[in-house]
Write a protein that holds these residues in place. Structure first.
Motif, PDB file in Angstrom:
ATOM      1  N   VAL A  13       0.837  -1.193   0.000  1.00 45.65           N
ATOM      2  CA  VAL A  13       0.000   0.000   0.000  1.00 45.65           C
ATOM      3  C   VAL A  13       0.874   1.245   0.000  1.00 45.65           C
ATOM      4  O   VAL A  13       0.620   2.205  -0.735  1.00 45.65           O
ATOM      5  CB  VAL A  13      -0.946   0.008   1.220  1.00 45.65           C
ATOM      6  N   ASP A  14       1.931   1.235   0.795  1.00 47.74           N
ATOM      7  CA  ASP A  14       2.852   2.371   0.811  1.00 47.74           C
ATOM      8  C   ASP A  14       3.471   2.588  -0.566  1.00 47.74           C
ATOM      9  O   ASP A  14       3.606   3.718  -1.037  1.00 47.74           O
ATOM     10  CB  ASP A  14       3.964   2.131   1.838  1.00 47.74           C
ATOM     11  N   ARG A  21       0.985   9.090  -5.948  1.00 45.45           N
ATOM     12  CA  ARG A  21       0.762  10.393  -5.311  1.00 45.45           C
ATOM     13  C   ARG A  21       0.923  11.562  -6.275  1.00 45.45           C
ATOM     14  O   ARG A  21       0.155  12.524  -6.205  1.00 45.45           O
ATOM     15  CB  ARG A  21       1.685  10.562  -4.103  1.00 45.45           C
ATOM     16  N   PRO A  22       1.907  11.546  -7.186  1.00 47.56           N
ATOM     17  CA  PRO A  22       2.010  12.684  -8.123  1.00 47.56           C
ATOM     18  C   PRO A  22       0.730  12.908  -8.925  1.00 47.56           C
ATOM     19  O   PRO A  22       0.327  14.058  -9.147  1.00 47.56           O
ATOM     20  CB  PRO A  22       3.178  12.275  -9.035  1.00 47.56           C
ATOM     21  N   ALA A  23       0.078  11.810  -9.335  1.00 46.60           N
ATOM     22  CA  ALA A  23      -1.178  11.951 -10.085  1.00 46.60           C
ATOM     23  C   ALA A  23      -2.268  12.525  -9.201  1.00 46.60           C
ATOM     24  O   ALA A  23      -3.061  13.374  -9.636  1.00 46.60           O
ATOM     25  CB  ALA A  23      -1.605  10.592 -10.647  1.00 46.60           C
ATOM     26  N   ARG A  51      -8.487   7.943 -13.930  1.00 43.75           N
ATOM     27  CA  ARG A  51      -7.411   7.129 -13.347  1.00 43.75           C
ATOM     28  C   ARG A  51      -7.530   7.021 -11.836  1.00 43.75           C
ATOM     29  O   ARG A  51      -7.397   5.940 -11.264  1.00 43.75           O
ATOM     30  CB  ARG A  51      -6.055   7.726 -13.725  1.00 43.75           C
ATOM     31  N   VAL A  52      -7.796   8.159 -11.179  1.00 42.59           N
ATOM     32  CA  VAL A  52      -7.881   8.145  -9.719  1.00 42.59           C
ATOM     33  C   VAL A  52      -9.137   7.405  -9.260  1.00 42.59           C
ATOM     34  O   VAL A  52      -9.142   6.772  -8.203  1.00 42.59           O
ATOM     35  CB  VAL A  52      -7.842   9.585  -9.169  1.00 42.59           C
ATOM     36  N   SER A  53     -10.208   7.450 -10.046  1.00 41.90           N
ATOM     37  CA  SER A  53     -11.394   6.652  -9.726  1.00 41.90           C
ATOM     38  C   SER A  53     -11.047   5.171  -9.723  1.00 41.90           C
ATOM     39  O   SER A  53     -11.510   4.407  -8.861  1.00 41.90           O
ATOM     40  CB  SER A  53     -12.506   6.921 -10.748  1.00 41.90           C
ATOM     41  N   THR A  54     -10.213   4.763 -10.671  1.00 39.60           N
ATOM     42  CA  THR A  54      -9.745   3.370 -10.700  1.00 39.60           C
ATOM     43  C   THR A  54      -8.884   3.067  -9.480  1.00 39.60           C
ATOM     44  O   THR A  54      -9.006   1.999  -8.872  1.00 39.60           O
ATOM     45  CB  THR A  54      -8.936   3.107 -11.986  1.00 39.60           C
ATOM     46  N   HIS A  55      -8.007   4.010  -9.119  1.00 42.96           N
ATOM     47  CA  HIS A  55      -7.184   3.825  -7.926  1.00 42.96           C
ATOM     48  C   HIS A  55      -8.057   3.635  -6.687  1.00 42.96           C
ATOM     49  O   HIS A  55      -7.778   2.777  -5.835  1.00 42.96           O
ATOM     50  CB  HIS A  55      -6.275   5.047  -7.725  1.00 42.96           C
ATOM     51  N   LYS A  71      -9.609   9.850   1.843  1.00 38.53           N
ATOM     52  CA  LYS A  71      -8.949  10.931   1.114  1.00 38.53           C
ATOM     53  C   LYS A  71      -9.216  10.808  -0.381  1.00 38.53           C
ATOM     54  O   LYS A  71      -9.543  11.796  -1.059  1.00 38.53           O
ATOM     55  CB  LYS A  71      -7.451  10.897   1.386  1.00 38.53           C
ATOM     56  N   LEU A  72      -9.073   9.589  -0.913  1.00 34.79           N
ATOM     57  CA  LEU A  72      -9.318   9.398  -2.340  1.00 34.79           C
ATOM     58  C   LEU A  72     -10.788   9.600  -2.689  1.00 34.79           C
ATOM     59  O   LEU A  72     -11.116  10.116  -3.763  1.00 34.79           O
ATOM     60  CB  LEU A  72      -8.848   8.008  -2.767  1.00 34.79           C
ATOM     61  N   SER A  73     -11.689   9.175  -1.799  1.00 32.04           N
ATOM     62  CA  SER A  73     -13.123   9.367  -2.044  1.00 32.04           C
ATOM     63  C   SER A  73     -13.451  10.843  -2.188  1.00 32.04           C
ATOM     64  O   SER A  73     -14.199  11.256  -3.087  1.00 32.04           O
ATOM     65  CB  SER A  73     -13.945   8.747  -0.910  1.00 32.04           C
ATOM     66  N   GLY A  74     -12.908  11.651  -1.259  1.00 30.16           N
ATOM     67  CA  GLY A  74     -13.148  13.082  -1.332  1.00 30.16           C
ATOM     68  C   GLY A  74     -12.571  13.697  -2.597  1.00 30.16           C
ATOM     69  O   GLY A  74     -13.200  14.546  -3.244  1.00 30.16           O
TER      70      GLY A  74
END
Length: 340
Positions: A13-14, A21-23, A51-55, A71-74
């Protein structure tokens, strides 16, 4: 590669976070400047949103890190709103403030304001017992005639000597000033806040000690409890939020200190705005309920009900928002409504 990184364990995960994180940061930047994007940046925003939705979907299925999920959800929600581009009506912003921004900050800082409350009452009780059991201390507070005037007349008259409407305004302004001091002192790392609380705690302890010593405990508690519960809770919340901001500067964790300070500072603004309404309720109770002809049990019951309702509100909405990854940072509040 991303799927491999999330195959198992904390280390993966790390690595996933490090790789992506850059994206995420770039998407965050584009969302914040959404009103000034060039055509190429709009295309980039849409691509990064996908892309981030996939992440987010991958993290949800392979990780138990709720902070990362939140954090990603927000971020995805704000990006989706920016992509769809429909502005939220004012009433939705109002609803969001009272169901997310204010309660989540109160909920996240509960240890700070609960600690403030415990310390406040501990000091008040110690000073009250000291005053009640030591005649020489009472003599230093005032003359026998002055103390007699206070316990037999002034304390009770304070709540009824002015018209209720103007008294409610006076109380609200006074309490708002105490809360504003606590909020304002957050810029000094919250260091002066304990002193502000101590001053008010000591005053309460001295008056309580004099009233108990004169066998006026029923008058003291009967007049103080109806409004005092929610009023003091508001002050403790202001103090807790201010001290929490100060501590976030001292100990920012693994994030830049300036970023943490900015986020916590904006969250404290939510507390300041929310407490305006809470203290107004306390002022109304103090002006109309405390001096009323209602039985003591009924007046205290109203105060307990108001306090219970406020705590239930904070726990219900605050916990729900915290689980969704909300922080109360007003800079993260979407000003657009997702339509797709």
């Amino acid at each position: 590669m991303n799927a491999t990184l999330l195959k198992s364990g904390h280390v993966d995960v790390d690595a996933f976070v490090l790789a992506n994180r850059p994206a995420w940061d770039r998407l965050e930047h584009l969302v914040k400047k959404r009103r000034r994007l060039t055509g190429a940046e709009v295309d980039e925003l849409v691509d990064l949103y996908q892309r981030v939705s996939t992440h987010l979907s991958m993290v949800r299925s392979a990780s138990t890190d709720q902070v990362l999920v939140g954090k990603l959800s927000g971020l995805v929600a704000r990006a989706r709103a920016a992509v769809s581009g429909a502005h939220a009506p004012l009433w939705q912003e109002f609803v969001r403030f009272w169901t997310v921004s204010f309660p989540v900050v109160a909920y996240r800082s509960w240890r700070w304001w609960l600690g403030s409350g415990v310390a406040f009452f501990a000091v008040a009780v110690v000073i009250g017992v000291w005053v009640a059991t030591h005649p020489e201390v009472q003599a230093a507070v005032g003359t026998p005639a002055e103390i007699d005037q206070l316990v037999n007349n002034d304390f009770a008259d304070y709540y009824s000597e002015h018209p209720a409407g103007s008294f409610a305004l006076q109380v609200w302004v006074n309490n708002a000033w105490v809360a504003a001091q606590c909020i304002g002192f957050s810029i000094l790392l919250g260091i002066p806040i304990p002193y502000v609380l101590f001053q008010n705690s000591a005053n309460l302890g001295v008056i309580g000690g004099l009233m108990f010593s004169a066998d006026k405990a029923d008058v003291f508690l009967g007049l103080l409890t109806p409004h005092g519960l929610i009023e003091l809770t508001a002050v403790f919340l202001a103090a807790g939020a201010g001290m929490r901001l100060g501590w976030s500067v001292v100990s920012p964790g693994d994030r830049p200190r300036t970023q943490v300070l900015a986020e916590q500072g904006r969250a404290v603004i939510s507390v300041a705005v929310g407490l305006v309404a809470v203290l107004l309720i306390a002022g109304v109770i103090e002006a109309f309920v405390t001096p009323s002809s209602l039985p003591t049990w009924a007046r205290i019951g109203i105060g307990v009900a108001a306090e219970a309702a406020f705590l239930a509100y904070v726990v219900h909405f605050g916990r729900k928002a915290a689980r969704a990854g909300e922080t109360g940072d007003i800079d993260n509040a979407p000003d657009v409504v997702p339509t797709g």
